[in-house]
Write an enzyme that holds these catalytic residues in place. Structure first.
Site, PDB file in Angstrom:
ATOM      1  CB  SER A  11       0.408  -3.810  -5.660  1.00  0.00           C
ATOM      2  OG  SER A  11       1.742  -3.568  -5.324  1.00  0.00           O
ATOM      3  CE1 TYR A  28       1.767   4.147  -3.686  1.00  0.00           C
ATOM      4  CE2 TYR A  28       0.043   4.597  -5.301  1.00  0.00           C
ATOM      5  CZ  TYR A  28       1.357   4.268  -5.009  1.00  0.00           C
ATOM      6  OH  TYR A  28       2.252   4.079  -6.027  1.00  0.00           O
ATOM      7  NE  ARG A  82       2.656  -3.854  -9.937  1.00  0.00           N
ATOM      8  CZ  ARG A  82       1.585  -3.668 -10.697  1.00  0.00           C
ATOM      9  NH1 ARG A  82       1.494  -4.288 -11.852  1.00  0.00           N
ATOM     10  NH2 ARG A  82       0.585  -2.887 -10.299  1.00  0.00           N
ATOM     11  N   GLY A 100       3.977   1.851  -9.707  1.00  0.00           N
ATOM     12  CA  GLY A 100       3.756   3.054  -8.896  1.00  0.00           C
ATOM     13  C   GLY A 100       2.607   3.904  -9.400  1.00  0.00           C
ATOM     14  CG  HIS A 127       3.317  -5.305   6.539  1.00  0.00           C
ATOM     15  ND1 HIS A 127       3.081  -4.082   5.972  1.00  0.00           N
ATOM     16  CD2 HIS A 127       4.306  -5.857   5.788  1.00  0.00           C
ATOM     17  CE1 HIS A 127       3.897  -3.899   4.941  1.00  0.00           C
ATOM     18  NE2 HIS A 127       4.649  -4.955   4.819  1.00  0.00           N
ATOM     19  CB  THR A 180      -0.921   0.042   1.239  1.00  0.00           C
ATOM     20  OG1 THR A 180      -0.086  -0.033   2.399  1.00  0.00           O
ATOM     21  CG2 THR A 180      -1.924  -1.086   1.246  1.00  0.00           C
ATOM     22  N   GLY A 181       2.183   1.104  -0.055  1.00  0.00           N
ATOM     23  CA  GLY A 181       3.045   2.292  -0.077  1.00  0.00           C
ATOM     24  C   GLY A 181       4.060   2.328   1.053  1.00  0.00           C
TER      25      GLY A 181
HETATM   26  P1  A3P Z   1       2.633  -1.177  -7.677  1.00  0.00           P
HETATM   27  O1  A3P Z   1       2.831  -2.639  -7.532  1.00  0.00           O
HETATM   28  O2  A3P Z   1       1.219  -0.822  -7.951  1.00  0.00           O
HETATM   29  O3  A3P Z   1       3.579  -0.547  -8.620  1.00  0.00           O
HETATM   30  P2  A3P Z   1       4.805  -1.550  -0.543  1.00  0.00           P
HETATM   31  O4  A3P Z   1       5.936  -0.620  -0.507  1.00  0.00           O
HETATM   32  O5  A3P Z   1       3.839  -1.388   0.588  1.00  0.00           O
HETATM   33  O6  A3P Z   1       5.267  -2.934  -0.750  1.00  0.00           O
HETATM   34  O7  A3P Z   1       3.937  -1.137  -1.808  1.00  0.00           O
HETATM   35  C1  A3P Z   1       4.463  -1.347  -3.091  1.00  0.00           C
HETATM   36  C2  A3P Z   1       3.749  -0.460  -4.069  1.00  0.00           C
HETATM   37  O8  A3P Z   1       4.216   0.897  -3.900  1.00  0.00           O
HETATM   38  C3  A3P Z   1       4.099  -0.846  -5.482  1.00  0.00           C
HETATM   39  O9  A3P Z   1       2.948  -0.505  -6.257  1.00  0.00           O
HETATM   40  C4  A3P Z   1       5.280   0.044  -5.773  1.00  0.00           C
HETATM   41  O10 A3P Z   1       5.550   0.227  -7.140  1.00  0.00           O
HETATM   42  C5  A3P Z   1       4.826   1.339  -5.108  1.00  0.00           C
HETATM   43  N1  A3P Z   1       5.943   2.219  -4.774  1.00  0.00           N
HETATM   44  C6  A3P Z   1       7.172   1.890  -4.329  1.00  0.00           C
HETATM   45  N2  A3P Z   1       7.909   2.989  -4.136  1.00  0.00           N
HETATM   46  C7  A3P Z   1       7.126   4.049  -4.453  1.00  0.00           C
HETATM   47  C8  A3P Z   1       7.334   5.459  -4.479  1.00  0.00           C
HETATM   48  N3  A3P Z   1       8.500   5.990  -4.135  1.00  0.00           N
HETATM   49  N4  A3P Z   1       6.307   6.257  -4.847  1.00  0.00           N
HETATM   50  C9  A3P Z   1       5.118   5.724  -5.208  1.00  0.00           C
HETATM   51  N5  A3P Z   1       4.868   4.382  -5.238  1.00  0.00           N
HETATM   52  C10 A3P Z   1       5.858   3.561  -4.847  1.00  0.00           C
END
Ligand code: A3P
Length: 344
Positions: A179, A237, A307, A309, A149, A88-89
């Site tokens: 995600s 997010y 991935r 973002g 978490h 979730t970010g």
């Molecule tokens: P997506 O898979 O939709 O790209 P977490 O960090 O909780 O594991 O969440 C991962 C999600 O946050 C992934 O989403 C990832 O790409 C995105 N993410 C990672 N770093 C980020 C950043 N600096 N800004 C925005 N999104 C980010």
């Protein structure tokens, strides 16, 4: 699962090679006795069943790590917790909080984020604390940033009692699901096949997912935030992604590291936003290709945390019926809580 380094079904145990058992290993039998008697359902991977405990679903190593954290993690009032459901970010929030808290020590060219994945800088109390207690960040008493978490009602007593602050981030469940499902595809080592997207989605909608049900996870922190807004900051997010600057400012303020007028004038907030942005982080050498975290083995390369973002990427994977199902469940669940109306 780092994040899902977190919900990994088995994080290789670095400490197995050490002669002296760690404190976690000494206590593990107790947790294994608890987990072996609990109800189970099939997991997203047939090899990794979900275990029910305390009204939540768990994969075994994370439940054991969480029980250990409940028993032994000692929070201090000055600690700050990054709390989130996986995908979730969390990684983004770790980059931001680390950079904000350490900006007097490091500038744009010396920030450790340039050389380390954000998960190396802020440990999970249910993963690194039990399993890798000898990593530098856990030995560093000067570190006050931790992450989890764990659902709010499962947090170690000391975290709640200490009165330390927490920042929670949540995300549209459809994107959270996509995600997570995509992330699991990148898991290395042998964990067995992953169920189909449709099967996993059905389980996610029913609440069957590690650290879940997801919407209960969000609601737990939302209620805690409503009861104690000075102690728990609640972010979404999508909202932060659309316009990070004001949220980064209020995040810094909340953390007790507010930007001075001079910093604002000098563009320091923009610099923090840019350094921690998806585009910058994804393109750092340390987060590219097959680069791995340096502190301990992980089933995920650093690049797996970056991935797309994007917001709304679910549209490329879910049918309109699937989306409507998830939206309906969320609306029903959040009805009357004020969450959907809050803009958070
Ligand atoms: P997506 O898979 O939709 O790209 P977490 O960090 O909780 O594991 O969440 C991962 C999600 O946050 C992934 O989403 C990832 O790409 C995105 N993410 C990672 N770093 C980020 C950043 N600096 N800004 C925005 N999104 C980010």
């Amino acid at each position: 699962m780092a994040t899902d380094a977190v919900t990994d079904t088995s994080v290789p145990n670095h400490d197995e090679t050490e002669k002296e058992p760690t404190e976690f290993e000494k206590n593990r039998k107790r947790y294994q006795d608890v987990t072996s008697t609990l109800p189970q359902v099939k997991g997203w991977r047939p090899k990794a069943p979900l275990i029910e405990y305390g009204g939540h679903w768990w994969v075994k190593p994370i439940l054991e790590g969480s029980l250990y954290a409940q028993d032994f993690f000692q929070a201090r009032p000055s600690d700050l917790f990054i709390c989130s459901y996986p995908k979730t970010g969390s990684t983004w929030l770790k980059s931001l909080t680390f950079t904000i808290a350490n900006r007097s020590r490091f500038d744009d060219s010396t920030n450790p984020l340039l050389k380390h994945n954000p998960h190396e800088l802020i440990p999970f109390i249910e993963i690194q604390f039990p399993q890798f207690p000898n990593i530098d960040v856990l030995k560093d008493k000067g570190n006050h940033l931790f992450s989890t978490h764990m659902p709010h009602d499962f947090l170690p007593h000391s975290v709640v009692k200490s009165g330390c602050k927490m920042v929670y981030i949540w995300r549209d469940p459809k994107d959270t699901f996509i995600s997570r499902w995509s992330f699991f595809q990148k898991q290395r080592f042998e964990h067995g096949p992953l169920n189909s997207l449709e099967e996993c989605f059905d389980m996610f909608c029913q609440g069957f997912c590690a650290c879940g049900p997801y919407l209960d996870h969000v609601l737990g922190y939302w209620k805690a935030h409503q009861e104690n807004p000075d102690k728990i900051l609640f972010l979404k997010y999508e909202t932060v992604r659309a316009d990070p600057l004001p949220y980064v400012k209020s995040l810094a303020e909340f953390m007790g590291y507010g930007f001075t007028a001079e910093e604002e004038k000098n563009g320091v907030v923009e610099k923090v936003v840019n350094l921690c942005s998806f585009e910058t982080m994804k393109n750092l050498e340390v987060n590219k290709g097959d680069k791995e975290r340096e502190d301990h083995p992980s089933p995920y390369t650093n690049s797996a945390y970056f991935r797309k973002g994007k917001t709304g990427d679910w549209v490329n994977y879910l049918t309109p019926d699937m989306a409507a199902r998830m939206d309906g469940i969320m609306e029903e669940k959040f009805k009357g809580t004020g969450l959907l109306e809050s803009g958070n």
